[in-house]
Design a protein around this motif. Structure first.
Motif, PDB file in Angstrom:
ATOM      1  N   GLU A  13      -0.522  20.016 -23.194  1.00  0.00           N
ATOM      2  CA  GLU A  13      -1.774  20.777 -23.140  1.00  0.00           C
ATOM      3  C   GLU A  13      -2.926  19.919 -23.670  1.00  0.00           C
ATOM      4  O   GLU A  13      -2.693  18.932 -24.368  1.00  0.00           O
ATOM      5  N   PRO A  14      -4.182  20.315 -23.359  1.00  0.00           N
ATOM      6  CA  PRO A  14      -5.330  19.453 -23.658  1.00  0.00           C
ATOM      7  C   PRO A  14      -5.410  18.934 -25.098  1.00  0.00           C
ATOM      8  O   PRO A  14      -5.797  17.798 -25.315  1.00  0.00           O
ATOM      9  N   LYS A  15      -5.041  19.773 -26.083  1.00  0.00           N
ATOM     10  CA  LYS A  15      -5.216  19.313 -27.468  1.00  0.00           C
ATOM     11  C   LYS A  15      -3.999  18.570 -28.000  1.00  0.00           C
ATOM     12  O   LYS A  15      -3.996  18.108 -29.147  1.00  0.00           O
ATOM     13  N   ASP A  16      -2.941  18.471 -27.193  1.00  0.00           N
ATOM     14  CA  ASP A  16      -1.742  17.749 -27.647  1.00  0.00           C
ATOM     15  C   ASP A  16      -2.001  16.250 -27.665  1.00  0.00           C
ATOM     16  O   ASP A  16      -2.804  15.740 -26.881  1.00  0.00           O
ATOM     17  N   TRP A  17      -1.267  15.564 -28.543  1.00  0.00           N
ATOM     18  CA  TRP A  17      -1.353  14.099 -28.541  1.00  0.00           C
ATOM     19  C   TRP A  17      -0.768  13.599 -27.226  1.00  0.00           C
ATOM     20  O   TRP A  17       0.236  14.116 -26.731  1.00  0.00           O
ATOM     21  N   MET A  18      -1.400  12.574 -26.666  1.00  0.00           N
ATOM     22  CA  MET A  18      -0.849  11.949 -25.447  1.00  0.00           C
ATOM     23  C   MET A  18      -1.227  10.470 -25.441  1.00  0.00           C
ATOM     24  O   MET A  18      -2.285  10.099 -25.992  1.00  0.00           O
ATOM     25  N   PRO A  19      -0.391   9.617 -24.845  1.00  0.00           N
ATOM     26  CA  PRO A  19      -0.752   8.185 -24.794  1.00  0.00           C
ATOM     27  C   PRO A  19      -2.024   7.999 -23.968  1.00  0.00           C
ATOM     28  O   PRO A  19      -2.252   8.740 -23.007  1.00  0.00           O
ATOM     29  N   LEU A  67     -10.049  21.748 -10.081  1.00  0.00           N
ATOM     30  CA  LEU A  67      -9.535  20.421 -10.452  1.00  0.00           C
ATOM     31  C   LEU A  67     -10.516  19.687 -11.363  1.00  0.00           C
ATOM     32  O   LEU A  67     -10.097  19.041 -12.323  1.00  0.00           O
ATOM     33  N   TYR A  68     -11.806  19.818 -11.092  1.00  0.00           N
ATOM     34  CA  TYR A  68     -12.782  19.191 -11.996  1.00  0.00           C
ATOM     35  C   TYR A  68     -12.657  19.828 -13.385  1.00  0.00           C
ATOM     36  O   TYR A  68     -12.741  19.139 -14.402  1.00  0.00           O
ATOM     37  N   SER A  69     -12.454  21.139 -13.444  1.00  0.00           N
ATOM     38  CA  SER A  69     -12.310  21.778 -14.761  1.00  0.00           C
ATOM     39  C   SER A  69     -11.057  21.259 -15.454  1.00  0.00           C
ATOM     40  O   SER A  69     -11.069  20.995 -16.661  1.00  0.00           O
ATOM     41  N   ALA A  70      -9.976  21.098 -14.690  1.00  0.00           N
ATOM     42  CA  ALA A  70      -8.728  20.594 -15.299  1.00  0.00           C
ATOM     43  C   ALA A  70      -8.947  19.186 -15.858  1.00  0.00           C
ATOM     44  O   ALA A  70      -8.511  18.865 -16.961  1.00  0.00           O
ATOM     45  N   VAL A  71      -9.657  18.361 -15.113  1.00  0.00           N
ATOM     46  CA  VAL A  71      -9.809  16.965 -15.558  1.00  0.00           C
ATOM     47  C   VAL A  71     -10.796  16.871 -16.725  1.00  0.00           C
ATOM     48  O   VAL A  71     -10.646  16.034 -17.612  1.00  0.00           O
ATOM     49  N   GLU A  72     -11.750  17.801 -16.788  1.00  0.00           N
ATOM     50  CA  GLU A  72     -12.700  17.789 -17.915  1.00  0.00           C
ATOM     51  C   GLU A  72     -11.982  18.063 -19.245  1.00  0.00           C
ATOM     52  O   GLU A  72     -12.450  17.634 -20.291  1.00  0.00           O
ATOM     53  N   SER A  91     -16.730  13.838 -18.528  1.00  0.00           N
ATOM     54  CA  SER A  91     -17.719  14.843 -18.109  1.00  0.00           C
ATOM     55  C   SER A  91     -17.833  14.898 -16.589  1.00  0.00           C
ATOM     56  O   SER A  91     -17.468  13.954 -15.883  1.00  0.00           O
ATOM     57  N   ARG A  92     -18.373  16.009 -16.110  1.00  0.00           N
ATOM     58  CA  ARG A  92     -18.562  16.197 -14.670  1.00  0.00           C
ATOM     59  C   ARG A  92     -19.478  15.090 -14.106  1.00  0.00           C
ATOM     60  O   ARG A  92     -19.225  14.562 -13.033  1.00  0.00           O
ATOM     61  N   TYR A 100      -3.327  21.043 -14.887  1.00  0.00           N
ATOM     62  CA  TYR A 100      -3.159  20.566 -13.498  1.00  0.00           C
ATOM     63  C   TYR A 100      -2.093  21.427 -12.795  1.00  0.00           C
ATOM     64  O   TYR A 100      -2.299  21.883 -11.668  1.00  0.00           O
ATOM     65  N   ALA A 101      -0.992  21.674 -13.497  1.00  0.00           N
ATOM     66  CA  ALA A 101       0.095  22.476 -12.907  1.00  0.00           C
ATOM     67  C   ALA A 101      -0.408  23.881 -12.555  1.00  0.00           C
ATOM     68  O   ALA A 101      -0.143  24.407 -11.468  1.00  0.00           O
ATOM     69  N   ARG A 102      -1.182  24.468 -13.448  1.00  0.00           N
ATOM     70  CA  ARG A 102      -1.664  25.840 -13.202  1.00  0.00           C
ATOM     71  C   ARG A 102      -2.676  25.877 -12.049  1.00  0.00           C
ATOM     72  O   ARG A 102      -2.669  26.808 -11.236  1.00  0.00           O
TER      73      ARG A 102
END
Ligand code: BYC
Length: 311
Positions: free
Chosen positions: A18-24, A79-84, A89-90, A144-146
């Motif tokens: 999820e967005p706030k999780d740590w990720m590489p 998709l833009y919202s998912a990537v933001e 930024s947009r 992205y999945a949702r």
């Protein structure tokens, strides 16, 4: 457990990131690349069909095409919202598209020349997109999945409306059937190119598969699409554009002819029939929409200061 180990544990257990999780960093970058390009494909993909709204042959067809094109715009926005959510930024996304740093699906650089192309695009282009997106419903990044789950529902309506146009044309007059065949011939190979280069040539696949961003490879998805399309062409009573297509008993799949990879690379490197036109149109539309963005920002600022004064 280090953050990296915990991240890989989640990926392996099939849990969503999820967005706030740590990720590489590279996971984040790769997602920004793929999801933004996916969003750009939806937005640029409005153009070939958008051009035909005023020329649809009946009110019914016009209404359907209009809502399909609107749906594609909606897909771009999800998709833009998912990537933001990944911290971009947009404005940065739009700039990457307009300056050619970010790609979009090669297929949208082919012109839509006839009404038959509206059938072929819905059937083959949305059809190829669904094969890919069904698999992406299980991608590891939650937003992205949702987005994919919702998009797939709408895409199956798009695919059917395209196929219905093809059924009508192929059962119509000789000229209509010839139009359907011509659209199939022109869109079949570019639809196969939508799945990307062969796995052996795919720069991002290995990492994207390891991180479960991609759940199936380019070649596996392409094979699924080839297999499912054979019967659909037969039902239409049209000729298959691939003369090398042959059922392979041992593999349980169709063998098929080689894609023209020079054409593919030519198109993705900006030299397709309509690349310049698509981007110029986008830039113009974006500039013409500037006043809407300004009005939205002014309204937001006004609400914000009213809230601050009240507090
Ligand atoms: N076109 O390492 P690879 C729709 C690029 S729209 C252009 O295999 P990856 C619709 C690739 O980006 C739905 N470029 O990459 C809308 C990479 O370049 P960069 C569209 C392509 O990402 C309106 C390089 O080649 N669907 O349905 O692992 C109306 C090497 O490739 C293409 C999606 O966007 C291509 N066909 O795999 C109607 C699906 N193929 O980034 C309908 C989401 C490859 O290094 N995307 N490239 O500069 C994906 O699933 C994957 O990104 C791909 C490529 C399978 C496309």
């Amino acid at each position: 457990m280090t953050p990296e180990e915990n991240f890989m544990r989640k990926i392996e257990a099939g849990e969503k990131i999820e967005p706030k999780d740590w990720m590489p960093d590279d996971y984040r970058k790769n997602l920004i690349r793929q999801i933004s390009q996916h969003g750009h494909s939806e937005i640029i993909g409005m153009q070939p069909e958008g051009n035909w709204i005023t020329r649809a042959p009946s009110l019914r067809r016009k209404g359907i095409l209009l809502s399909k094109v609107q749906d594609e715009g909606g897909h771009g926005l999800y998709l833009y919202s998912a990537v933001e959510t990944l911290g971009i930024s947009r404005n940065e996304l739009i700039e990457a598209l307009q300056t050619g740093t970010a790609k979009y699906a090669s297929i949208f650089n082919y012109p839509a020349q006839t009404w038959g192309d509206m059938g072929a695009i819905g059937w083959l282009v949305d059809g190829a997109a669904i094969v890919n997106q069904v698999s992406l419903q299980r991608t590891s990044y939650g937003p992205y999945a949702r987005a994919m789950i919702r998009i797939c529902k709408e895409e199956s309506f798009h695919q059917r409306q395209g196929y219905e146009i093809m059924v009508t044309l192929s059962r119509g007059s000789a000229a209509q059937k010839a139009m359907a065949q011509d659209s199939l011939n022109r869109f079949y190979w570019p639809a196969l190119m939508m799945f990307g280069p062969h796995d052996s040539e795919s720069a991002h696949s290995a990492r994207s598969m390891k991180w479960k961003i991609k759940r199936e490879t380019n070649d596996d998805l392409r094979q699924k699409f080839v297999d499912q399309t054979v019967k659909q062409i037969e039902v239409l009573g049209l000729e298959h554009p691939d003369k090398d297509l042959k059922w392979n008993e041992e593999r349980g799949h169709y063998d098929f002819g080689e894609i023209d990879w020079d054409e593919f690379y030519n198109v993705i490197n900006g030299n397709g029939h309509a690349n310049r036109q698509r981007i110029e149109h986008h830039v113009r539309a974006h500039e013409e929409g500037e006043w809407v963005r300004e009005a939205m920002h002014a309204y937001r600022d006004k609400k914000r200061s009213a809230k601050q004064q009240a507090a």
